[in-house]
Motif scaffolding. Structure first.
Motif, PDB file in Angstrom:
ATOM      1  N   SER A 210       0.892  -1.160   0.000  1.00  0.00           N
ATOM      2  CA  SER A 210       0.000   0.000   0.000  1.00  0.00           C
ATOM      3  C   SER A 210       0.924   1.203   0.000  1.00  0.00           C
ATOM      4  N   PHE A 211       1.021   1.870  -1.125  1.00  0.00           N
ATOM      5  CA  PHE A 211       2.043   2.910  -1.302  1.00  0.00           C
ATOM      6  C   PHE A 211       1.432   4.128  -1.965  1.00  0.00           C
ATOM      7  N   LYS A 212       1.536   5.254  -1.279  1.00  0.00           N
ATOM      8  CA  LYS A 212       0.994   6.523  -1.789  1.00  0.00           C
ATOM      9  C   LYS A 212      -0.488   6.386  -2.141  1.00  0.00           C
ATOM     10  N   ASN A 213      -1.212   5.764  -1.217  1.00  0.00           N
ATOM     11  CA  ASN A 213      -2.672   5.594  -1.310  1.00  0.00           C
ATOM     12  C   ASN A 213      -3.110   4.693  -2.465  1.00  0.00           C
ATOM     13  N   ASP A 314      11.810   5.137   1.077  1.00  0.00           N
ATOM     14  CA  ASP A 314      10.506   5.675   0.682  1.00  0.00           C
ATOM     15  C   ASP A 314       9.369   4.802   1.198  1.00  0.00           C
ATOM     16  N   LEU A 315       9.560   3.474   1.103  1.00  0.00           N
ATOM     17  CA  LEU A 315       8.530   2.549   1.579  1.00  0.00           C
ATOM     18  C   LEU A 315       8.354   2.676   3.091  1.00  0.00           C
ATOM     19  N   PHE A 316       9.468   2.746   3.819  1.00  0.00           N
ATOM     20  CA  PHE A 316       9.403   2.833   5.283  1.00  0.00           C
ATOM     21  C   PHE A 316       8.767   4.152   5.723  1.00  0.00           C
ATOM     22  N   ARG A 317       9.124   5.221   5.042  1.00  0.00           N
ATOM     23  CA  ARG A 317       8.522   6.529   5.356  1.00  0.00           C
ATOM     24  C   ARG A 317       7.022   6.486   5.128  1.00  0.00           C
ATOM     25  N   ASN A 318       6.625   5.895   4.012  1.00  0.00           N
ATOM     26  CA  ASN A 318       5.214   5.766   3.672  1.00  0.00           C
ATOM     27  C   ASN A 318       4.473   4.961   4.737  1.00  0.00           C
ATOM     28  N   ALA A 319       5.101   3.858   5.203  1.00  0.00           N
ATOM     29  CA  ALA A 319       4.478   2.991   6.209  1.00  0.00           C
ATOM     30  C   ALA A 319       4.246   3.740   7.518  1.00  0.00           C
ATOM     31  N   ILE A 320       5.230   4.548   7.908  1.00  0.00           N
ATOM     32  CA  ILE A 320       5.127   5.296   9.167  1.00  0.00           C
ATOM     33  C   ILE A 320       4.031   6.345   9.087  1.00  0.00           C
ATOM     34  N   TYR A 321       4.039   7.145   8.021  1.00  0.00           N
ATOM     35  CA  TYR A 321       3.045   8.217   7.927  1.00  0.00           C
ATOM     36  C   TYR A 321       1.643   7.678   7.631  1.00  0.00           C
TER      37      TYR A 321
END
Length: 327
Positions: A210-213, A314-321
């Motif tokens: 699930s990445f960038k909605n 980028d994936l980890f940042r996305n997961a956190i936010y």
């Protein structure tokens, strides 16, 4: 102000060794200018924060805080879950953080409890027309008839703990005389066991994020084990060949990608998942799904991300936010 991130790793099973590598990879790839990451080791008898100098600080299990001194207590904004197996992949630790109202990465605890239990996951997905191997379920201390099971399942067959990862406790049974031993071996890992028919075909692994909605399917990996099947040794001792992208016909590749996305949505998963299939004459048969797949350099998932052109950071940042809410 930097978000304080607890990267949890370890766990209660033999997968803890792999989890420590995954957690370290998360720690190394988080942007230190944006996040303040901490490595938290969770084991059955000990929870502690370990710093860059290998100093250990005990974690308070009542509120998941760390006291460096009387006046310095660390509270976390988010937990990044890198624990494979129990308690990180079966919903237990997620439910703990849910009660404490601390955001955590990955799927919700009730979804994790279903996906980690092969018995429930397979039974659930069959209702949606997902192809699976013929199976038989056993509970510990339940009497059973070998003849009846083998007649239904056939030989060879696989005997697996229902709740286990990394192929721990799995046996491939060729002869009736080895069946009971395989069941006993599986029951040492879990009190629920699944017996599945053998599927002859090509094994593939598919990451979904699930990445960038949006839900994105990663390049497919073809697995060729040097052992009899893709067991723990094959996965982590270099005794397998993993080809990404897999050597598939375009229509078969599309079929698997569509199915993987469908399963991710049916199970209402968030974050990341990696599902496994056996291709039989171009038809994908679902085996299992991992909601906390390996993230070390040797793992399949990061290799799929690399080919997809998505940096781990980028994936980890996305997961956190996605867990705590976007800025």
């Amino acid at each position: 102000m930097k978000k304080k991130i607890a990267i949890i790793m370890g766990g209660d099973t033999e997968e803890s060794v792999i989890s420590l590598k995954s957690g370290k990879e998360v720690y190394n790839n988080l942007n230190k200018e944006e996040f303040e990451p901490y490595q938290i080791h969770l084991f059955r008898d000990k929870w502690f924060l370990i710093d860059e100098n290998n100093h250990e600080y005990s974690v308070n299990k009542h509120d998941f805080t760390v006291s460096f001194s009387k006046n310095q207590i660390l509270k976390f904004d988010c937990v990044f879950n890198a624990i494979h197996g129990t308690p990180g992949e079966d919903g237990i630790i997620q439910a703990y953080f849910h009660l404490l109202k601390i955001p955590y990465t990955g799927c919700h605890f009730h979804h994790a409890s279903i996906t980690f239990n092969k018995k429930y996951c397979l039974s659930f997905l069959k209702e949606f027309g997902i192809d699976t191997a013929v199976s038989f379920f056993l509970n510990k201390n339940e009497s059973f008839c070998e003849e009846k099971i083998i007649k239904k399942i056939g030989l060879p067959c696989f005997v697996k703990p229902s709740r286990s990862g990394s192929s721990l406790g799995i046996s491939k049974v060729y002869e009736k005389k080895d069946f009971f031993y395989a069941v006993e071996k599986a029951f040492k890992i879990d009190n629920e066991v699944i017996i599945e028919s053998y599927l002859k075909g090509t094994e593939v692994s598919v990451g979904v994020i699930s990445f960038k909605n949006k839900i994105k399917v990663l390049p497919i990996t073809e697995i060729i084990s040097k052992n009899d099947f893709f067991d723990f040794e094959s996965k982590y001792s270099g005794k397998s060949q993993e080809i990404t992208p897999a050597r598939l016909l375009p229509k078969v590749e599309k079929k698997i990608q569509t199915l993987s996305k469908k399963i991710h949505q049916i199970l209402n998963l968030s974050g990341i998942s990696r599902s496994e299939y056996i291709l039989v004459n171009g038809v994908p048969f679902f085996l299992e799904i991992n909601t906390v797949p390996g993230l070390s350099k040797e793992s399949i998932f990061p290799k799929q991300l690399k080919i997809a052109g998505i940096p781990l950071s980028d994936l980890f940042r996305n997961a956190i936010y996605s867990s705590i809410g976007w800025k």
